[in-house]
Design a protein around this motif. Structure first.
Motif, PDB file in Angstrom:
ATOM      1  N   ARG A  77     -29.229 -35.639  10.405  1.00 35.11           N
ATOM      2  CA  ARG A  77     -30.397 -34.910   9.915  1.00 35.11           C
ATOM      3  C   ARG A  77     -30.325 -34.828   8.391  1.00 35.11           C
ATOM      4  N   THR A  78     -31.468 -34.710   7.753  1.00 27.48           N
ATOM      5  CA  THR A  78     -31.520 -34.618   6.302  1.00 27.48           C
ATOM      6  C   THR A  78     -31.208 -33.197   5.866  1.00 27.48           C
TER       7      THR A  78
ATOM      8  N   SER B  30     -32.628 -23.307   9.028  1.00 28.76           N
ATOM      9  CA  SER B  30     -33.417 -24.210   9.861  1.00 28.76           C
ATOM     10  C   SER B  30     -33.738 -23.540  11.190  1.00 28.76           C
ATOM     11  N   PRO B  31     -34.977 -23.642  11.668  1.00 36.30           N
ATOM     12  CA  PRO B  31     -35.326 -23.083  12.967  1.00 36.30           C
ATOM     13  C   PRO B  31     -34.941 -23.991  14.136  1.00 36.30           C
ATOM     14  N   ASP B  32     -34.631 -25.258  13.832  1.00 38.45           N
ATOM     15  CA  ASP B  32     -34.397 -26.223  14.901  1.00 38.45           C
ATOM     16  C   ASP B  32     -33.219 -27.164  14.663  1.00 38.45           C
ATOM     17  N   GLY B  33     -32.522 -27.004  13.526  1.00 37.91           N
ATOM     18  CA  GLY B  33     -31.412 -27.896  13.199  1.00 37.91           C
ATOM     19  C   GLY B  33     -31.860 -29.224  12.625  1.00 37.91           C
ATOM     20  N   ILE B  34     -33.161 -29.428  12.525  1.00 38.24           N
ATOM     21  CA  ILE B  34     -33.708 -30.706  12.046  1.00 38.24           C
ATOM     22  C   ILE B  34     -34.270 -30.567  10.636  1.00 38.24           C
ATOM     23  N   THR B  35     -35.141 -29.606  10.454  1.00 42.72           N
ATOM     24  CA  THR B  35     -35.761 -29.372   9.153  1.00 42.72           C
ATOM     25  C   THR B  35     -35.064 -28.196   8.473  1.00 42.72           C
ATOM     26  N   TRP B  36     -34.521 -28.437   7.274  1.00 45.98           N
ATOM     27  CA  TRP B  36     -33.726 -27.441   6.564  1.00 45.98           C
ATOM     28  C   TRP B  36     -34.396 -27.053   5.245  1.00 45.98           C
TER      29      TRP B  36
END
Length: 374
Positions: free
Chosen positions: A12-13, A47-53
């Motif tokens: 993930r970025t 991050s709410p989902d571990g993907i978007t930070w």
């Protein structure tokens, strides 16, 4: 990187190329929070989902972060700063610095749900490498069991102990405490650089950045430790436990394409034989509902079976497993003495079914188990 099972991982970025050293999850806020020791005044990302930070503004060298569900509060600790090596946040976004109990190199922090207490450990200081707080705001220095380089700390609900591990010391790289105040050194399974420790319902696990084929050690109670074979001799920095997946996951700072290792626990299998003190009951379930106009409705689910029996003088493994079943509302199978009937049940106690017995039996447990059919 994230994984749904600890086995398949996806890059993930990150919000910035900082040196991210700690991460925690808040189920109440549905938020991951990570802290870093480097970065240009923004050393927290969420991050709410571990993907978007997203980056959040802080400074100092932040090493560890923990979430308190009862306080609805994040607390992070740092290795730099003058009198301000703690910060707290209700949401992971807005942070307030707090007065640290000492300007030590604080490396890890955890929350005890049973004691309602934060505990942090440090790699520097003289006789004062532990601090505790009931609210994340006011911190008190505690006497550490030894002036080792304490790098990780966790709370074990099964053993009712804080457990800390260190990267230095001779045969004493573990210390435990029942209250965060009085600490006792324990014999480590090897003098490796133990970087992180975590507790499941059955086991305490620590991972190390040094050692040859032995960079994992485990303990059923935080006191007696056994060396385990690590998946690779990487610099393992952190380990976490997922109760939902029944899985330990560890990450490393070195290695080529293999900087994650996982380990699952065997399926719980405890045989309960309630031949004595068994009480069988029928109980009716009903729920009342009223409309705004005052109409009354009662929903009935008929009767279900309920069994109640005592458990006497069991060991810590039995205690941990049964209490974990209770906490997770685990579906169990209950066999009649003749095995002619099998019931699908769960533990229905209002509080933990099994607890410590009075001294001098302080290593044994007893309690009452209530089983109810679905």
């Amino acid at each position: 990187m994230t994984s749904p099972d600890g086995i398949t991982w996806t890059i993930r970025t990150s919000a910035a190329d900082n040196s991210w050293l700690g991460v925690t999850w808040s189920s109440a806020s549905n938020l991951f929070v990570a802290v870093a020791s480097t970065g240009s005044d923004k050393r927290v990302m969420t991050s709410p989902d571990g993907i978007t930070w997203s980056l959040q503004r802080t400074d100092e060298f932040w090493f560890g972060v923990a979430w308190s569900p009862s306080l609805s509060l994040f607390a992070a600790v740092a290795s730099s700063g003058t009198g301000n090596r703690v910060m707290t946040s209700p949401d992971g976004i807005t942070w307030l610095t707090r007065v640290s109990a000492a300007d030590n190199d604080w490396s890890s922090v955890c929350w005890s749900t049973d004691l309602s207490l934060f505990a942090a450990v440090a790699s520097s200081g003289t006789g004062n490498r532990v601090m505790t707080s009931p609210d994340g705001i006011t911190w008190t220095i505690r006497t550490s069991a030894a002036d080792n380089s304490w790098l990780g700390v966790t709370w074990s609900s099964a053993s009712n102990l804080f457990v800390a591990v260190a990267g230095s010391g001779t045969g004493n790289r573990v210390m435990t405490s029942p209250d965060g105040i009085t600490w006792t050194t324990r014999t480590s399974a090897a003098d490796n650089s133990w970087n992180s420790v975590i507790s499941s319902t059955q086991l305490v696990i620590a991972v190390a950045g040094s050692g040859t084929g032995n960079r994992v050690m485990t303990s059923p109670d935080g006191i007696t430790w056994t060396i385990r074979t690590s998946a690779a001799d990487n610099g393992w920095k952190s380990v976490v436990w997922s109760s939902e997946l029944n899985l330990f996951v560890s990450v490393a700072e070195s290695g080529t394409g293999n900087r994650v290792m996982t380990s699952g626990l065997a399926v719980d299998n405890v045989q309960i034989e309630p031949e004595w003190n068994l009480v069988e009951q029928d109980k009716k379930i009903e729920n009342e509902h009223r409309t705004k106009a005052g109409g009354r409705y009662v929903y009935k689910w008929g009767s279900f079976r309920k069994w109640k029996f005592s458990v006497e003088y069991v060991n810590s493994s039995f205690y941990s497993i049964v209490n974990s079943w209770w906490g997770a509302n685990t579906q169990l199978l209950f066999y009649s003495s003749s095995a002619a009937a099998v019931y699908s049940v769960q533990i229905g106690n209002d509080t933990k079914p099994i607890g410590k017995f009075n001294r001098p039996y302080d290593t044994l447990f007893e309690g009452t188990i209530e089983l109810e059919t679905y």
